[in-house]
Design a protein around this motif. Structure first.
Motif, PDB file in Angstrom:
ATOM      1  N   VAL A  13      49.141 -36.476  -8.792  1.00  0.00           N
ATOM      2  CA  VAL A  13      48.853 -35.148  -9.342  1.00  0.00           C
ATOM      3  C   VAL A  13      49.909 -34.152  -8.872  1.00  0.00           C
ATOM      4  O   VAL A  13      50.437 -33.361  -9.662  1.00  0.00           O
ATOM      5  CB  VAL A  13      47.432 -34.678  -8.965  1.00  0.00           C
ATOM      6  N   LEU A  18      50.915 -31.084 -11.310  1.00  0.00           N
ATOM      7  CA  LEU A  18      51.000 -29.740 -10.741  1.00  0.00           C
ATOM      8  C   LEU A  18      52.205 -28.935 -11.246  1.00  0.00           C
ATOM      9  O   LEU A  18      52.057 -27.740 -11.523  1.00  0.00           O
ATOM     10  CB  LEU A  18      51.001 -29.817  -9.212  1.00  0.00           C
ATOM     11  N   GLU A  21      51.287 -26.978 -14.376  1.00  0.00           N
ATOM     12  CA  GLU A  21      50.085 -26.142 -14.389  1.00  0.00           C
ATOM     13  C   GLU A  21      50.386 -24.728 -14.880  1.00  0.00           C
ATOM     14  O   GLU A  21      49.616 -24.147 -15.644  1.00  0.00           O
ATOM     15  CB  GLU A  21      49.442 -26.075 -13.004  1.00  0.00           C
ATOM     16  N   GLN A  43      40.454 -26.457 -12.909  1.00  0.00           N
ATOM     17  CA  GLN A  43      39.766 -27.197 -11.846  1.00  0.00           C
ATOM     18  C   GLN A  43      39.002 -28.390 -12.418  1.00  0.00           C
ATOM     19  O   GLN A  43      39.056 -29.492 -11.871  1.00  0.00           O
ATOM     20  CB  GLN A  43      38.811 -26.263 -11.088  1.00  0.00           C
ATOM     21  N   TYR A  46      41.404 -31.143 -13.287  1.00  0.00           N
ATOM     22  CA  TYR A  46      41.819 -31.900 -12.098  1.00  0.00           C
ATOM     23  C   TYR A  46      40.722 -32.887 -11.669  1.00  0.00           C
ATOM     24  O   TYR A  46      41.011 -34.024 -11.295  1.00  0.00           O
ATOM     25  CB  TYR A  46      42.159 -30.961 -10.940  1.00  0.00           C
ATOM     26  N   PHE A  65      47.316 -33.766 -19.233  1.00  0.00           N
ATOM     27  CA  PHE A  65      46.664 -32.651 -18.550  1.00  0.00           C
ATOM     28  C   PHE A  65      46.404 -31.509 -19.527  1.00  0.00           C
ATOM     29  O   PHE A  65      45.301 -30.961 -19.583  1.00  0.00           O
ATOM     30  CB  PHE A  65      47.537 -32.184 -17.382  1.00  0.00           C
TER      31      PHE A  65
END
Length: 188
Positions: A13, A18, A21, A43, A46, A65
């Motif tokens: 991740v 990340l 993001e 959140q 994730y 993602f």
């Protein structure tokens, strides 16, 4: 072994997800999602990523993602629609009288709607037509794409573009409060 997997997931991740993001957060902001809702959606995404057994086989973690956040947002919007329908049904069952708005509120709402309508009428032709079909007529992206002979991506893009342009014009004239209810009518 569970701890080893957790470490591998956390490293994956950190390395693969990340870094993108901020792009997902920017998209959510452009989509008029509040900061708090953005935090919740990210959140939850994730958490879902952490539950995937074969996470290392995902070819495009950034796209995965983004799609996860997008799906969560769509589910949130659908859920909001369901809640409102159920709430309305419960109020009907209670037999509460529907109070009509005062004449002042009616005049004010008509004035606000006229301001928003002016801004919508000033949009580029295709953008305006797509916006009207999507938000006013309530057609799906697929229906609009078929009617206009464009892709669903263009419909989605032009709808978002229309909202941004109308809000921008209203912010310049300080009428943004008047626009919010009309622009978000079909969003939830």
């Amino acid at each position: 072994m569970g701890e080893d997997r957790q470490t591998r997931v956390a490293d994956w991740v950190k390395r693969e997800v990340l870094p993108c993001e901020h792009l997902v957060r920017a998209w959510l902001a452009r989509s008029l999602v509040s900061h708090a809702d953005s935090d919740d959606l990210i959140q939850e995404a994730y958490c879902r990523l952490a539950k995937i057994d074969d996470f290392e086989s995902i070819e495009r973690p950034d796209a995965f993602f983004f799609q996860t956040v997008r799906n969560l947002l769509l589910n949130q919007i659908r859920h909001a629609r369901i809640i409102r329908i159920e709430t309305a049904a419960e109020l009907d069952d209670l037999g509460l009288a529907d109070e009509a708005p005062s004449p002042e509120r009616i005049v004010g709402a008509r004035r606000d709607l006229a301001r928003v309508r002016e801004r919508i009428d000033a949009l580029p032709e295709r953008c305006r037509r797509i916006f009207e079909m999507r938000r006013i007529e309530g057609l799906s992206q697929r229906e609009i794409a078929a009617r206009m002979g464009v892709s669903e991506n263009i419909v989605e893009h032009d709808t978002a573009k229309a909202i941004k342009l109308v809000l921008k014009a209203l912010r310049r004239s300080s009428d943004v409060a008047a626009a919010e209810p009309y622009l978000r009518t079909r969003l939830r």
